[in-house]
Design an enzyme around this catalytic site. Structure first.
Site, short mmCIF file in Angstrom:
data_model
loop_
_atom_site.label_atom_id
_atom_site.label_comp_id
_atom_site.label_asym_id
_atom_site.label_seq_id
_atom_site.Cartn_x
_atom_site.Cartn_y
_atom_site.Cartn_z
CG ASP A 245 -2.19 -0.69 0.95
OD1 ASP A 245 -1.84 -2.02 1.11
OD2 ASP A 245 -3.09 -0.54 0.30
CG ASN A 255 0.43 -5.79 1.77
OD1 ASN A 255 -0.38 -5.11 0.78
ND2 ASN A 255 0.25 -6.86 1.66
O1 MRU Z 1 -7.96 -2.76 2.72
P1 MRU Z 1 -7.42 -3.20 1.17
O2 MRU Z 1 -8.34 -4.21 0.78
O3 MRU Z 1 -7.43 -2.18 0.40
O4 MRU Z 1 -6.05 -3.69 1.45
C1 MRU Z 1 -5.45 -4.10 0.21
C2 MRU Z 1 -4.22 -4.68 0.46
O5 MRU Z 1 -3.42 -4.54 1.27
C3 MRU Z 1 -3.18 -4.90 -0.80
O6 MRU Z 1 -2.48 -6.02 -0.45
C4 MRU Z 1 -2.38 -3.95 -1.52
O7 MRU Z 1 -3.29 -2.71 -1.60
C5 MRU Z 1 -1.80 -4.07 -2.63
S1 MRU Z 1 -2.78 -4.27 -3.83
C6 MRU Z 1 -2.29 -4.58 -5.35
#
Ligand code: MRU
Length: 354
Positions: A245, A255
């Site tokens: 993220d 992440n």
């Molecule tokens: O809370 P989310 O579902 O948005 O979290 C997503 C993640 O942590 C993913 O691993 C990250 O965004 C990478 S997506 C390509």
């Protein structure tokens, strides 16, 4: 890769979003011209995953701009500011959202500096914002396609791979990051198998990763998050790969909550731990993971399981949505501009967007 589903689509004057909270049971789409609906969709994880949040945010700003009725430039810009603040105020961790908003703001500034008649024309700014949102979408798709191709080289034929959260087309609007690498390796004819963590509390692994891998024809076994160590200790995992993220200048990576646990376990068992992300996820303005803002979400997400409260009433609950994996646990970071290994600092500067 051809998917039968599109997480985000631009329909000329409105945006269409696949509601990921309803998957895998139902494929429900939301179509809107209202930037507030887009903000709610991001907040409620109808659209989620760092690159997809960035793309949705850009379209949110575009529909917000189209919806502004005033013709006087200064008044338009004031209303646009509210739109952008609402969109960037939705989720604090994914760098891609802020990256997209910065690109949209730059377009407005450039329009201002162009010839007076263009710069002062609100319609021209609106058009420029829509075009930029479409470009951001295309760029993210292209970046994940490239990084998936590069990352697939790291996946050996016959591997069993552990992944956490959801990082496929749903999370990126493109090929995927970690899942893109996995799916590309499969397309290259490698015989691979995936263990997917269910990813509590919102079950992105169970609901979305299992769904996407099954659609892509990649053999997948779903496990609860706490089972990862068991399978590693039995020698059943060859590598772990996750998305990101936000990546700090030193390589520390935020992440989905639980990623740090997987990384430490991987190190203990001598298993390579890879992060796959477009360079739009890298944030060179921060030196280390300590500065990454971590989203705290509601207690209800933990207390309730499929609508049923599974905890004592009023039980104290903490719900950080992300954790930070220090760079020392990361074997390599896969981006569309190349594969980086520690020490990250210098290489990161060369390969990232500013
Ligand atoms: O809370 P989310 O579902 O948005 O979290 C997503 C993640 O942590 C993913 O691993 C990250 O965004 C990478 S997506 C390509």
């Amino acid at each position: 890769m051809n998917t039968t589903y599109q997480p985000i689509e631009w329909l000329g004057d409105r945006v269409k979003i696949l509601d990921q909270t309803k998957l895998p049971g139902e494929e429900v789409y939301l179509e809107t011209r209202d930037y507030r609906d887009v903000a709610i969709a991001i907040k409620e994880l109808k659209v989620r995953g760092a690159p997809a949040i960035g793309v949705a945010g850009a379209y949110g700003i575009a529909v917000g701009a189209l919806g502004i009725k005033v013709e006087i430039r200064e008044e338009f810009l004031k209303e646009l500011e509210t739109v952008i603040e609402t969109i960037v105020g939705t989720r604090p961790t994914a760098r891609n959202l802020f990256y997209a908003a910065e690109r949209m703001e730059k377009v407005v500034r450039q329009a201002h500096h162009k010839a007076a008649e263009v710069g002062r024309n609100v319609a021209a700014i609106k058009r420029a914002l829509v075009d930029e949102a479409i470009r951001i979408h295309r760029d993210e798709e292209e970046a994940t396609r490239k990084l998936s191709e590069l990352g697939a080289e790291l996946i050996k034929d016959g591997s069993t791979i552990l992944t956490h959260c959801n990082t496929g087309p749903l999370a990126t609007t493109g090929y995927g990051t970690a899942l893109g690498v996995i799916i590309r390796a499969k397309e290259q004819g490698k015989k691979i198998k995936v263990y997917a963590d269910e990813t509590r509390p919102l079950l992105q692994g169970a609901r979305l990763t299992a769904w996407e891998l099954m659609k892509a024809g990649v053999p997948c076994t779903l496990i609860t998050d706490s089972m990862a160590g068991y399978f590693m200790s039995r020698g059943e995992i060859d590598c772990a790969i996750v998305g990101a993220d936000r990546i700090a200048a030193n390589g520390d990576t935020a992440n989905k909550i639980g990623t740090y646990t997987v990384a430490v376990l991987a190190k203990e068992h001598g298993i390579p731990f890879y992060v796959a992300a477009p360079t739009t996820t890298i944030d060179l303005s921060i030196a280390s993971g300590k500065e990454i803002p971590i989203e705290q979400r509601s207690r209800e997400e933990v207390a309730y399981f499929a609508g049923i409260c599974v905890t004592p009433e009023d039980c104290e609950i903490s719900n950080p949505a992300f954790d930070v994996t220090p760079a020392k646990y990361i074997t390599a970071i896969i981006t569309e501009r190349g594969i980086m290994r520690a020490p990250y600092g210098e290489g990161m500067g060369k390969s990232s967007h500013r």
